[in-house]
Design an enzyme around this catalytic site. Structure first.
Site, PDB file in Angstrom:
ATOM      1  N   MET A   1     -18.564  16.704  23.843  1.00 59.17           N
ATOM      2  CA  MET A   1     -18.047  15.489  23.114  1.00 59.17           C
ATOM      3  C   MET A   1     -17.469  15.994  21.677  1.00 59.17           C
ATOM      4  O   MET A   1     -16.798  15.234  20.711  1.00 59.17           O
ATOM      5  CB  MET A   1     -18.924  14.579  22.792  1.00 59.17           C
ATOM      6  CG  MET A   1     -19.278  13.705  23.954  1.00 59.17           C
ATOM      7  SD  MET A   1     -20.508  12.407  23.832  1.00 59.17           S
ATOM      8  CE  MET A   1     -19.630  11.086  22.996  1.00 59.17           C
ATOM      9  N   ASP A   2     -18.073  17.120  21.348  1.00 56.93           N
ATOM     10  CA  ASP A   2     -17.462  17.868  20.061  1.00 56.93           C
ATOM     11  C   ASP A   2     -16.313  18.859  20.257  1.00 56.93           C
ATOM     12  O   ASP A   2     -15.883  19.273  21.322  1.00 56.93           O
ATOM     13  CB  ASP A   2     -18.811  18.443  19.414  1.00 56.93           C
ATOM     14  CG  ASP A   2     -19.518  19.412  20.416  1.00 56.93           C
ATOM     15  OD1 ASP A   2     -18.997  19.532  21.301  1.00 56.93           O
ATOM     16  OD2 ASP A   2     -20.580  19.682  19.971  1.00 56.93           O
ATOM     17  N   ASP A   3     -16.098  19.739  19.270  1.00 52.33           N
ATOM     18  CA  ASP A   3     -15.278  20.863  19.287  1.00 52.33           C
ATOM     19  C   ASP A   3     -15.581  22.075  20.062  1.00 52.33           C
ATOM     20  O   ASP A   3     -15.462  23.137  19.395  1.00 52.33           O
ATOM     21  CB  ASP A   3     -14.608  21.153  18.152  1.00 52.33           C
ATOM     22  CG  ASP A   3     -13.650  19.839  17.733  1.00 52.33           C
ATOM     23  OD1 ASP A   3     -13.174  19.305  18.682  1.00 52.33           O
ATOM     24  OD2 ASP A   3     -13.665  19.303  16.427  1.00 52.33           O
TER      25      ASP A   3
END
Ligand code: PRX
Length: 619
Positions: free
Chosen positions: A484-486
């Site tokens: 869900m993050d980079d």
């Protein structure tokens, strides 16, 4: 299933008994007073911390080796070592052999002045000296930092410096498929880079992997006298016994660097007691391990999977395992299956990316080998698509092997969500249900506890945040949906988009870069880089190869971009924030028909058309 439910409940409701009984199967120099866990995950109530087996003192090397030898398994094969090249042969090491090796190295390290708590770096290929180095460190209480052999000199240098590791164990070079990897030369360069920054590596211990073999000419490296020493000379005069350093349950065992969404990779620090039980219990239950099994995990010890499921977990279970130096496609695409046939492997553990790549070669390379010894298959590192799951099940497993899709992370140290095969029905693509609630889990980021708290404990008060998305179906089964993050997951390797961006920006012609993941048939995710050049530079295709090379040199070959997409302008909001949502959509195969959503907040909406005009997949 009922047994699982009962055990799961017991693990949570009565950890004193559940984990305490299991922990007492091991040797503790000082018995623990309390199982725990004693923890605080709520930042508003003070420092985040977690402690297991408080008051206890033990040693991983002792429990992986001495304990097995004392219990009569000294002559049992611990490791079958299979070389990259078929003509280079194989070797078998018993538990007593590994113990002797580890003791000699541990003594040599002590003679060198290495002390409890010191950090040592290990930059080795998959040869027996790799797990042996880890266990030698554990034996004397030194904290190992294994750096995957695919990392570049710059990455290695950063890790040496961050860990303040003044000793490195490496090898002259190694063949990976048909190509040599110049580990020693890369180490030399890393030492130079670190020295420029004021950090001096004092000692480089070099295993002669290719030296004195027919492939000796493939190894090309220098030699710094006074600093460099051949491994065989380093350990030659040492005794074959070495008393363990008894380590507090919460004493650091190892650190391992992993990528996050921001900044430099962080050194996740694992401690002794909890990690030991986590690695032991998951190996035993996830893989339904039995003493007669032959186990083969294809992961490199440079990643967490190799730590927990090559070095520690199997040895804590007195397992016999295959350590494979090579690659799945050398000399042919059936190498894994040849290895399985040769050693009569019963438990096989690999990554979805390998399955997808091998699936492309069809069934014949698999079925021409006798895989009847296989009983259980595992996957790790990324979501497995149902198509690959089914092929793995039907062709590799011959329709009679259960599949354990194991979900976990460097930070957790051992499996979090996994089926207990046999006990549960599996659904292709689901990691099924939680493992017993228990020990493991890195306790901090080396040298930066604040970063640890911010990264993992700031999203949900009182909870650890993995960074992954997940769905739960009506049967309670978990389906991991990705980061869900980079952070992107390329062939099961975690890469921070920010890392790739900073590698690109370090190029003299690059002004700005934005990196996103895109769906990739084999790698799971590929690396898509939007690059803005400095004023006056020409957007020429010939420069793209240069930029790819740049990333390879700064991070390592596994992080090489798949696409460079020229971006004279990037889609930014008026406050200057890059709209990654738009960039992700433009990297999709059907980008032309993608709904980009609301772009009215873009400072300059016309950049979207410019990006489309530069699209590398434009027909
Ligand atoms: O995104 C998840 C993915 O890999 C990440 C952890 O990467 P790393 O720390 O390098 O460890 C890899 C070996 C455990 C997770 O945050 N991941 C790992 N296993 C799975 C997975 N995603 C889906 N299904 C899995 N089985």
């Amino acid at each position: 299933m009922e047994e699982y439910q009962a055990m799961y409940k017991a693990s949570l409701e009565d950890p004193e008994k559940f984990w305490g009984d299991m922990a007492r199967e091991f040797y503790w120099k000082t018995p623990f007073e309390k199982v725990g866990p004693t923890y605080n995950f709520d930042r508003t109530k003070g420092d985040v911390s977690i402690r297991w087996f408080e008051g206890g003192a033990t040693n991983l090397s002792y429990n992986c080796l001495d304990r097995n030898v004392e219990q009569g398994f000294g002559s049992k094969t611990a490791i079958y070592y299979e070389c990259n090249d078929l003509d280079d042969g194989h070797a078998a090491y018993s538990y007593s052999d590994v113990l002797r090796m580890v003791c000699k190295l541990a003594n040599a390290l002590k003679a060198e002045g290495v002390q409890k708590g010191d950090r040592l770096s290990v930059y080795l290929p998959m040869i027996v000296e790799l797990p042996a180095s880890m266990l030698a460190c554990a034996r004397i209480g030194a904290v190992h930092s294994v750096v995957f052999g695919g990392f570049s000199a710059e990455s290695l240098a950063g890790r040496l410096q961050d860990a303040q590791s003044s000793l490195v164990i490496t090898a002259d070079a190694v063949m990976r498929g048909a190509k040599p990897v110049q580990l020693k030369a890369i180490t030399d360069k890393a030492c130079e880079i670190a020295a420029k920054d004021g950090f001096n590596v004092q000692r480089v211990v070099c295993v002669a992997r290719l030296k004195d073999t027919p492939r000796a000419g493939q190894a090309q490296h220098g030699w710094v006298s006074g600093r460099d020493v051949w491994y065989s000379d380093f350990v030659a005069a040492q005794a074959e016994e070495c008393e363990c350093e008894w380590m507090d349950s919460e004493a650091p065992l190892f650190m391992l660097y992993t990528s996050g969404s921001t900044g430099k990779p962080k050194g996740v620090l694992h401690t002794t007691g909890g990690y030991m039980l986590g690695a032991f219990a998951t190996t035993k239950y996830t893989f339904d391990y039995h003493p007669e099994d032959v186990y083969f995990c294809t992961a490199d010890c440079g990643w967490i999977t190799g730590h927990s499921y090559v070095t520690y977990g199997p040895m804590l279970n007195t397992a016999t395992q295959v350590l494979f130096e090579g690659v799945p496609t050398h000399p042919d695409v059936d190498r894994f299956w040849k290895v399985c046939e040769k050693y009569k492997v019963s438990i096989f553990y690999t990554a979805p990316t390998a399955i997808r790549a091998l699936m492309k070669s069809g069934d014949a390379p698999v079925t021409r080998n006798d895989l009847s010894s296989l009983r259980l298959l595992g996957t790790v590192g990324e979501p497995i698509n149902p198509e690959a799951w089914r092929w793995y099940y039907r062709v590799v497993g011959g329709g009679h092997c259960a599949i354990a899709d194991t979900y976990w992370q460097t930070e957790t140290g051992s499996h979090l969500i996994t089926p207990l095969v046999g006990a549960m029905d599996c659904k292709p693509g689901s990691a099924v249900l939680p493992f017993f609630g228990g020990p493991g889990g890195g306790g901090t980021v080396y040298g930066d506890h604040k970063r640890f708290e911010e990264t993992y404990f700031s999203q949900f008060n009182g909870c650890y945040f993995t960074g992954d998305g997940c769905k739960r179906d009506k049967d309670g089964f978990y389906w991991l949906t990705g980061r869900m993050d980079d952070v992107i997951n390329v062939s099961g390797h975690r890469i921070g988009t920010a890392e790739v961006e900073s590698a690109l920006v370090a190029h003299a012609k690059v002004a700005e870069a934005a990196v996103v993941g895109f769906p990739h048939d084999i790698k799971g995710e590929g690396i898509w880089c939007y690059v803005t050049l400095n004023e006056g530079e020409a957007y020429e295709d010939s420069l793209k190869a240069d930029l790819k090379k740049q990333v390879r040199e700064v991070i390592g070959a596994f992080a090489m971009p798949d696409e460079i997409h020229w971006a004279p302008g990037l889609p930014k909001t008026r406050s200057g924030k890059i709209m990654r949502r738009v960039l992700r959509k433009l990297a999709l195969p059907d980008y032309e028909t993608q709904d980009l959503g609301d772009t009215s907040t873009l400072a300059d909406p016309s950049v979207v058309d410019v990006l489309k005009s530069y699209h590398p997949r434009k027909k």
